[in-house]
Design a protein around this motif. Structure first.
Motif, PDB file in Angstrom:
ATOM      1  N   ILE A  15       0.663  57.602  33.227  1.00 12.11           N
ATOM      2  CA  ILE A  15       1.128  58.654  32.314  1.00 12.11           C
ATOM      3  C   ILE A  15       1.527  58.032  30.985  1.00 12.11           C
ATOM      4  O   ILE A  15       2.288  57.062  30.936  1.00 12.11           O
ATOM      5  CB  ILE A  15       2.316  59.414  32.919  1.00 12.11           C
ATOM      6  N   LEU A  16       1.018  58.587  29.911  1.00  5.09           N
ATOM      7  CA  LEU A  16       1.399  58.171  28.561  1.00  5.09           C
ATOM      8  C   LEU A  16       2.487  59.102  28.059  1.00  5.09           C
ATOM      9  O   LEU A  16       2.305  60.322  28.035  1.00  5.09           O
ATOM     10  CB  LEU A  16       0.193  58.221  27.628  1.00  5.09           C
ATOM     11  N   TYR A  17       3.634  58.522  27.683  1.00  7.65           N
ATOM     12  CA  TYR A  17       4.704  59.330  27.095  1.00  7.65           C
ATOM     13  C   TYR A  17       4.753  59.056  25.601  1.00  7.65           C
ATOM     14  O   TYR A  17       4.824  57.907  25.167  1.00  7.65           O
ATOM     15  CB  TYR A  17       6.059  59.013  27.725  1.00  7.65           C
ATOM     16  N   CYS A  18       4.734  60.123  24.812  1.00  9.16           N
ATOM     17  CA  CYS A  18       4.686  59.988  23.355  1.00  9.16           C
ATOM     18  C   CYS A  18       5.836  60.758  22.706  1.00  9.16           C
ATOM     19  O   CYS A  18       6.320  61.746  23.248  1.00  9.16           O
ATOM     20  CB  CYS A  18       3.383  60.564  22.801  1.00  9.16           C
ATOM     21  N   ARG A  19       6.235  60.278  21.545  1.00  9.07           N
ATOM     22  CA  ARG A  19       7.012  61.086  20.613  1.00  9.07           C
ATOM     23  C   ARG A  19       6.129  61.291  19.396  1.00  9.07           C
ATOM     24  O   ARG A  19       5.526  60.349  18.887  1.00  9.07           O
ATOM     25  CB  ARG A  19       8.303  60.378  20.183  1.00  9.07           C
ATOM     26  N   THR A  20       6.030  62.512  18.941  1.00 17.41           N
ATOM     27  CA  THR A  20       5.153  62.820  17.819  1.00 17.41           C
ATOM     28  C   THR A  20       5.989  63.288  16.639  1.00 17.41           C
ATOM     29  O   THR A  20       6.826  64.165  16.779  1.00 17.41           O
ATOM     30  CB  THR A  20       4.154  63.931  18.186  1.00 17.41           C
ATOM     31  N   SER A  21       5.768  62.662  15.478  1.00 15.66           N
ATOM     32  CA  SER A  21       6.537  63.075  14.301  1.00 15.66           C
ATOM     33  C   SER A  21       5.737  62.847  13.028  1.00 15.66           C
ATOM     34  O   SER A  21       5.284  63.782  12.393  1.00 15.66           O
ATOM     35  CB  SER A  21       7.875  62.316  14.243  1.00 15.66           C
ATOM     36  N   VAL A  23       2.638  61.092  10.469  1.00  8.67           N
ATOM     37  CA  VAL A  23       1.181  61.025  10.493  1.00  8.67           C
ATOM     38  C   VAL A  23       0.715  59.894  11.391  1.00  8.67           C
ATOM     39  O   VAL A  23      -0.279  59.996  12.108  1.00  8.67           O
ATOM     40  CB  VAL A  23       0.631  60.821   9.058  1.00  8.67           C
ATOM     41  N   GLU A  24       1.468  58.778  11.401  1.00 11.64           N
ATOM     42  CA  GLU A  24       1.082  57.617  12.198  1.00 11.64           C
ATOM     43  C   GLU A  24       1.426  57.798  13.667  1.00 11.64           C
ATOM     44  O   GLU A  24       0.976  57.019  14.511  1.00 11.64           O
ATOM     45  CB  GLU A  24       1.791  56.355  11.673  1.00 11.64           C
ATOM     46  N   GLN A  25       2.227  58.807  13.996  1.00 13.47           N
ATOM     47  CA  GLN A  25       2.683  58.960  15.373  1.00 13.47           C
ATOM     48  C   GLN A  25       2.257  60.305  15.973  1.00 13.47           C
ATOM     49  O   GLN A  25       2.981  60.898  16.754  1.00 13.47           O
ATOM     50  CB  GLN A  25       4.207  58.811  15.434  1.00 13.47           C
ATOM     51  N   THR A  26       1.069  60.755  15.593  1.00 13.74           N
ATOM     52  CA  THR A  26       0.555  61.976  16.198  1.00 13.74           C
ATOM     53  C   THR A  26       0.150  61.688  17.643  1.00 13.74           C
ATOM     54  O   THR A  26      -0.041  60.538  18.034  1.00 13.74           O
ATOM     55  CB  THR A  26      -0.669  62.501  15.436  1.00 13.74           C
ATOM     56  N   LEU A  27      -0.004  62.752  18.417  1.00 10.03           N
ATOM     57  CA  LEU A  27      -0.406  62.611  19.816  1.00 10.03           C
ATOM     58  C   LEU A  27      -1.771  61.940  19.925  1.00 10.03           C
ATOM     59  O   LEU A  27      -1.962  61.008  20.719  1.00 10.03           O
ATOM     60  CB  LEU A  27      -0.434  63.990  20.477  1.00 10.03           C
ATOM     61  N   ASP A  28      -2.728  62.395  19.122  1.00 12.23           N
ATOM     62  CA  ASP A  28      -4.083  61.834  19.173  1.00 12.23           C
ATOM     63  C   ASP A  28      -4.075  60.354  18.809  1.00 12.23           C
ATOM     64  O   ASP A  28      -4.781  59.548  19.427  1.00 12.23           O
ATOM     65  CB  ASP A  28      -5.012  62.595  18.220  1.00 12.23           C
ATOM     66  N   HIS A  29      -3.272  59.992  17.815  1.00 11.78           N
ATOM     67  CA  HIS A  29      -3.233  58.592  17.374  1.00 11.78           C
ATOM     68  C   HIS A  29      -2.676  57.692  18.475  1.00 11.78           C
ATOM     69  O   HIS A  29      -3.231  56.624  18.755  1.00 11.78           O
ATOM     70  CB  HIS A  29      -2.356  58.476  16.122  1.00 11.78           C
ATOM     71  N   GLN A  30      -1.589  58.125  19.119  1.00 11.91           N
ATOM     72  CA  GLN A  30      -0.976  57.304  20.165  1.00 11.91           C
ATOM     73  C   GLN A  30      -1.882  57.208  21.396  1.00 11.91           C
ATOM     74  O   GLN A  30      -1.956  56.161  22.035  1.00 11.91           O
ATOM     75  CB  GLN A  30       0.390  57.876  20.543  1.00 11.91           C
ATOM     76  N   LEU A  31      -2.566  58.303  21.718  1.00  9.39           N
ATOM     77  CA  LEU A  31      -3.496  58.274  22.850  1.00  9.39           C
ATOM     78  C   LEU A  31      -4.660  57.331  22.554  1.00  9.39           C
ATOM     79  O   LEU A  31      -5.061  56.529  23.415  1.00  9.39           O
ATOM     80  CB  LEU A  31      -4.014  59.680  23.142  1.00  9.39           C
ATOM     81  N   GLU A  43      -2.580  61.420  32.330  1.00  9.21           N
ATOM     82  CA  GLU A  43      -1.853  62.565  31.779  1.00  9.21           C
ATOM     83  C   GLU A  43      -1.012  62.111  30.600  1.00  9.21           C
ATOM     84  O   GLU A  43      -0.523  60.971  30.562  1.00  9.21           O
ATOM     85  CB  GLU A  43      -0.954  63.194  32.841  1.00  9.21           C
ATOM     86  N   VAL A  44      -0.858  62.994  29.629  1.00  8.97           N
ATOM     87  CA  VAL A  44      -0.021  62.721  28.460  1.00  8.97           C
ATOM     88  C   VAL A  44       1.143  63.699  28.454  1.00  8.97           C
ATOM     89  O   VAL A  44       0.951  64.907  28.615  1.00  8.97           O
ATOM     90  CB  VAL A  44      -0.822  62.858  27.152  1.00  8.97           C
ATOM     91  N   ILE A  45       2.343  63.177  28.287  1.00 10.79           N
ATOM     92  CA  ILE A  45       3.541  64.000  28.145  1.00 10.79           C
ATOM     93  C   ILE A  45       4.151  63.653  26.796  1.00 10.79           C
ATOM     94  O   ILE A  45       4.360  62.477  26.483  1.00 10.79           O
ATOM     95  CB  ILE A  45       4.543  63.743  29.284  1.00 10.79           C
ATOM     96  N   ALA A  46       4.436  64.661  25.980  1.00 13.87           N
ATOM     97  CA  ALA A  46       4.871  64.387  24.609  1.00 13.87           C
ATOM     98  C   ALA A  46       6.050  65.260  24.210  1.00 13.87           C
ATOM     99  O   ALA A  46       6.135  66.431  24.586  1.00 13.87           O
ATOM    100  CB  ALA A  46       3.712  64.607  23.639  1.00 13.87           C
ATOM    101  N   ASP A  47       6.948  64.671  23.433  1.00 15.85           N
ATOM    102  CA  ASP A  47       8.065  65.382  22.837  1.00 15.85           C
ATOM    103  C   ASP A  47       7.954  65.281  21.325  1.00 15.85           C
ATOM    104  O   ASP A  47       7.461  64.268  20.807  1.00 15.85           O
ATOM    105  CB  ASP A  47       9.407  64.763  23.255  1.00 15.85           C
ATOM    106  N   PRO A  48       8.430  66.288  20.588  1.00 21.16           N
ATOM    107  CA  PRO A  48       8.487  66.156  19.131  1.00 21.16           C
ATOM    108  C   PRO A  48       9.454  65.054  18.745  1.00 21.16           C
ATOM    109  O   PRO A  48      10.461  64.837  19.428  1.00 21.16           O
ATOM    110  CB  PRO A  48       8.982  67.529  18.668  1.00 21.16           C
TER     111      PRO A  48
END
Length: 221
Positions: A15-21, A23-31, A43-48
C-alpha cells in the motif's frame, strides 16, 4: 470449499500512502515515483496535505483507514518518513507501531526498509538509530520550511503592494453564489458540491463573509 475470498483476504498487500498538496506532491507524481523505484503498488491511500501537517496519522481522514487496513506481512510504502507524522515523536511512534503489527515500512527516497523481524539487539539498535535520525531530519525540514515561509510573509507584509495572502479558490461570481446559498440555509457540503469549491472555503465565507470578500478583492482589485 471456496477459498477465493479467504486467499484474497490473507494475501500480502503493498500500500502506498500519500499526502497530496503541492504540484510536486500530487497523487500521480508520488505513485509514479514509487513505481519508478520498483514498487508494485496494490492500493493507494491518500490524504490532503493540509490534514497531515498538524494532525496525527490516526486522526487524518484516510490515516485511520490505513491502520484498519494494514495486516501482518503487508508493506507500507511512503515517499519519506515525514508522511507518517507531525514531528519526531509522531514519526518514531507510528513506525514502531506498524513494525509491531508485522508491517514493513519502505521509503521511496533513499530506499530505506524498516521492519520488526530482527531479533539481534545490535541490528535493532542500528535500525532504531536510523529511524530516529530520519524522523529528526523530517521535523527539522518542516520547521525550516515554516520559518522560511514566515520570514517571506513578514517581509512581504512590509510592502503592501506585494502581500496579498493566499489566493482564494473562488471568484466573485462564486462568492456571491455561496453567500446566496448560505442565506437560503443550504448546508456547507451541498454548497461545496453546487459551486465546485472546497467545504473549507464555504465555511470561511459563511463564518466571515466580509473577510472572505476582502481576501478576494486583494487579488482582483
Amino acid at each position: 470449499m471456496d477459498t477465493t475470498h479467504k486467499d484474497r483476504r490473507n494475501a500480502i498487500s503493498t500500500i502506498l500512502y500519500c499526502r497530496t498538496s503541492t504540484v510536486e506532491q500530487t497523487l500521480d507524481h508520488q505513485l509514479t515515483q514509487a513505481q519508478q523505484a520498483g514498487f508494485k503498488i496494490d492500493e493507494v491511500i491518500a490524504d490532503p496535505g493540509s490534514s497531515g501537517v498538524s494532525t496525527k496519522l490516526r486522526d487524518r481522514p484516510q490515516g485511520k483507514r490505513l491502520f484498519d487496513k494494514l495486516r501482518s506481512g503487508d508493506v507500507l510504502v511512503v515517499r519519506w518518513v515525514d508522511r507518517l507524522g507531525r514531528n519526531y515523536e509522531d514519526v518514531t511512534t507510528v513506525i514502531r507501531e506498524f513494525m509491531e503489527m508485522g508491517v514493513t515500512i519502505r521509503t521511496v527516497i533513499n530506499g530505506m526498509t524498516f521492519d520488526g523481524s530482527t531479533g539481534d539487539p545490535i541490528q535493532k539498535a542500528v535500525r532504531d538509530a536510523v529511524i530516529a535520525f530520519m524522523a529528526a531530519t523530517a521535523q527539522s525540514q518542516v520547521e525550516i520550511t515554516k520559518a522560511a515561509q514566515k520570514a517571506g510573509i513578514d517581509a512581504a507584509k512590509n510592502d503592501d503592494t506585494k502581500y496579498r495572502g493566499r489566493k482564494p479558490s473562488y471568484d466573485r461570481r462564486t462568492y456571491d453564489a455561496i453567500v446566496d446559498l448560505v442565506g437560503k440555509q443550504m448546508g456547507d457540503s451541498a454548497i461545496a458540491r453546487t459551486t465546485g469549491v472546497s467545504r473549507q472555503a464555504v465555511i470561511r465565507i459563511r463564518n466571515n463573509p466580509d473577510l472572505a470578500l476582502k481576501a478576494l478583492q486583494r487579488w482582483t482589485g
